[in-house]
Write an enzyme that holds these catalytic residues in place. Structure first.
Site, PDB file in Angstrom:
ATOM      1  N   CYS A   2       0.848  -1.182   0.000  1.00 17.46           N
ATOM      2  CA  CYS A   2       0.000   0.000   0.000  1.00 17.46           C
ATOM      3  C   CYS A   2       0.887   1.236   0.000  1.00 17.46           C
ATOM      4  O   CYS A   2       2.101   1.136  -0.191  1.00 17.46           O
ATOM      5  CB  CYS A   2      -0.942  -0.011   1.208  1.00 17.46           C
ATOM      6  SG  CYS A   2      -0.106  -0.059   2.800  1.00 17.46           S
TER       7      CYS A   2
ATOM      8  N   ASP B 151       2.220   3.246   2.181  1.00 17.42           N
ATOM      9  CA  ASP B 151       3.338   3.349   3.114  1.00 17.42           C
ATOM     10  C   ASP B 151       3.954   1.999   3.470  1.00 17.42           C
ATOM     11  O   ASP B 151       4.972   1.955   4.152  1.00 17.42           O
ATOM     12  CB  ASP B 151       2.891   4.051   4.407  1.00 17.42           C
ATOM     13  CG  ASP B 151       2.515   5.502   4.167  1.00 17.42           C
ATOM     14  OD1 ASP B 151       3.284   6.194   3.487  1.00 17.42           O
ATOM     15  OD2 ASP B 151       1.457   5.928   4.643  1.00 17.42           O
ATOM     16  N   GLY B 152       3.324   0.914   3.071  1.00 17.22           N
ATOM     17  CA  GLY B 152       3.899  -0.399   3.342  1.00 17.22           C
ATOM     18  C   GLY B 152       3.302  -1.124   4.530  1.00 17.22           C
ATOM     19  O   GLY B 152       3.686  -2.247   4.822  1.00 17.22           O
ATOM     20  N   TRP B 153       2.364  -0.485   5.237  1.00 17.79           N
ATOM     21  CA  TRP B 153       1.669  -1.181   6.317  1.00 17.79           C
ATOM     22  C   TRP B 153       0.174  -0.974   6.124  1.00 17.79           C
ATOM     23  O   TRP B 153      -0.274  -0.703   5.026  1.00 17.79           O
ATOM     24  CB  TRP B 153       2.142  -0.678   7.683  1.00 17.79           C
ATOM     25  CG  TRP B 153       2.228   0.800   7.845  1.00 17.79           C
ATOM     26  CD1 TRP B 153       1.191   1.675   8.047  1.00 17.79           C
ATOM     27  CD2 TRP B 153       3.414   1.590   7.791  1.00 17.79           C
ATOM     28  NE1 TRP B 153       1.651   2.950   8.134  1.00 17.79           N
ATOM     29  CE2 TRP B 153       3.010   2.941   8.000  1.00 17.79           C
ATOM     30  CE3 TRP B 153       4.777   1.307   7.612  1.00 17.79           C
ATOM     31  CZ2 TRP B 153       3.920   3.997   8.014  1.00 17.79           C
ATOM     32  CZ3 TRP B 153       5.663   2.359   7.644  1.00 17.79           C
ATOM     33  CH2 TRP B 153       5.237   3.679   7.836  1.00 17.79           C
TER      34      TRP B 153
END
Length: 270
Positions: A42, A44-46
């Site tokens: 996504c 931001d990665g989380w």
């Protein structure tokens, strides 16, 4: 009130749960049925990454549907992966100095809600019951344990969380608690799971239609009689709960009968 169900739908919460579940089912289908690798990322990665990856693993691997496996999953895909619990829940943040109030988001709650939806639809495939999920959410916000404090392992290390607090898993894995969190229906189907039925990959349209409000969480402080009077409690589920002891007895007798038949079959083959 007469518009109770429409009011719930208008919040948009159930639509979010449907979208997450459908995405996870599609991911699991790509991996299992098409043999494809899936890249999940996504902005931001989380957040969505942790949600979708965790749910797809639950769908694909029965280990993550056990109590210990579910704990490992949360540690692996959420805690160790750097999900920002403090930023999303607001733990330890001075409201008067909070420069990013818009970062509050029930991302982890959505994930647990999705797990509950799967548990409700496929009760025999999970070793744990909803009590485990309710306990995890209770202590997500209670701050009683250090598991969900701060935003990453680096911060937890700097704050000596492991030395100053207790892990929520230590509390859950006590003999008394872990027995209370066991699903009485799991053993009845565990043998079936080892015979080619380990995965849970329903059609996305089917799973989306079965999403309902998690009343035991969202309405836990409501007056139960008023809920019953309005007919919002599933009477079929209540009947199962009221007769759970009888069903356990029948299950034991059925297992004993199966053993007897297997013994007879072995004798005839000798």
């Amino acid at each position: 009130s007469s518009n109770y169900l429409s009011s719930i739908e208008n919040t948009g919460w159930l639509n979010h749960i449907r979208s997450i579940l459908v995405g996870a089912v599609k991911m699991a289908s790509f991996v299992s049925r098409k043999g494809l690798a899936v890249l999940v990322h996504c902005s931001d990665g989380w957040d969505r990454t942790s949600q979708l990856v965790s749910l797809s693993l639950i769908l694909l691997d029965p280990y993550y549907r056990t109590i210990h496996g579910f704990e490992v999953l949360i540690e692996k895909e959420w805690v160790s992966c750097g999900f920002q619990f403090q930023k999303r829940t607001g733990h330890g943040v001075d409201a008067s100095k909070d420069l990013e109030p818009n970062n509050r988001s029930p991302v982890f709650l959505q994930f647990i809600d999705c797990v509950w939806q799967l548990l409700r639809i496929f009760p025999g495939y999970f070793e744990f019951n909803q009590g485990l999920l309710l306990c995890i959410l209770e202590h997500l916000y209670s701050c009683r344990f250090g598991t969900f404090l701060y935003d990453n392992d680096c911060e937890r290390h700097r704050k000596h969380v492991a030395d100053l607090t207790v892990s929520v898993w230590e509390f859950i894995n006590t003999k008394e608690n872990i027995e209370a969190f066991r699903n009485p229906f799991y053993l009845a189907l565990s043998e079936c799971q080892t015979k080619g039925k380990q995965e849970i990959i329903p059609r996305p349209s089917v799973i989306a239609k079965q999403v309902v409000l998690w009343e035991d969480y969202f309405m836990k402080y409501s007056a139960q009689p008023s809920i019953l009077d309005h007919g919002f409690v599933n009477t079929g589920a209540n009947a199962i709960l009221n007769n759970i002891d009888f069903m356990r007895t029948c299950m034991v007798k059925a297992q004993e009968r199966i053993k007897e038949l297997e013994a007879q079959l072995e004798k005839t083959q000798e």
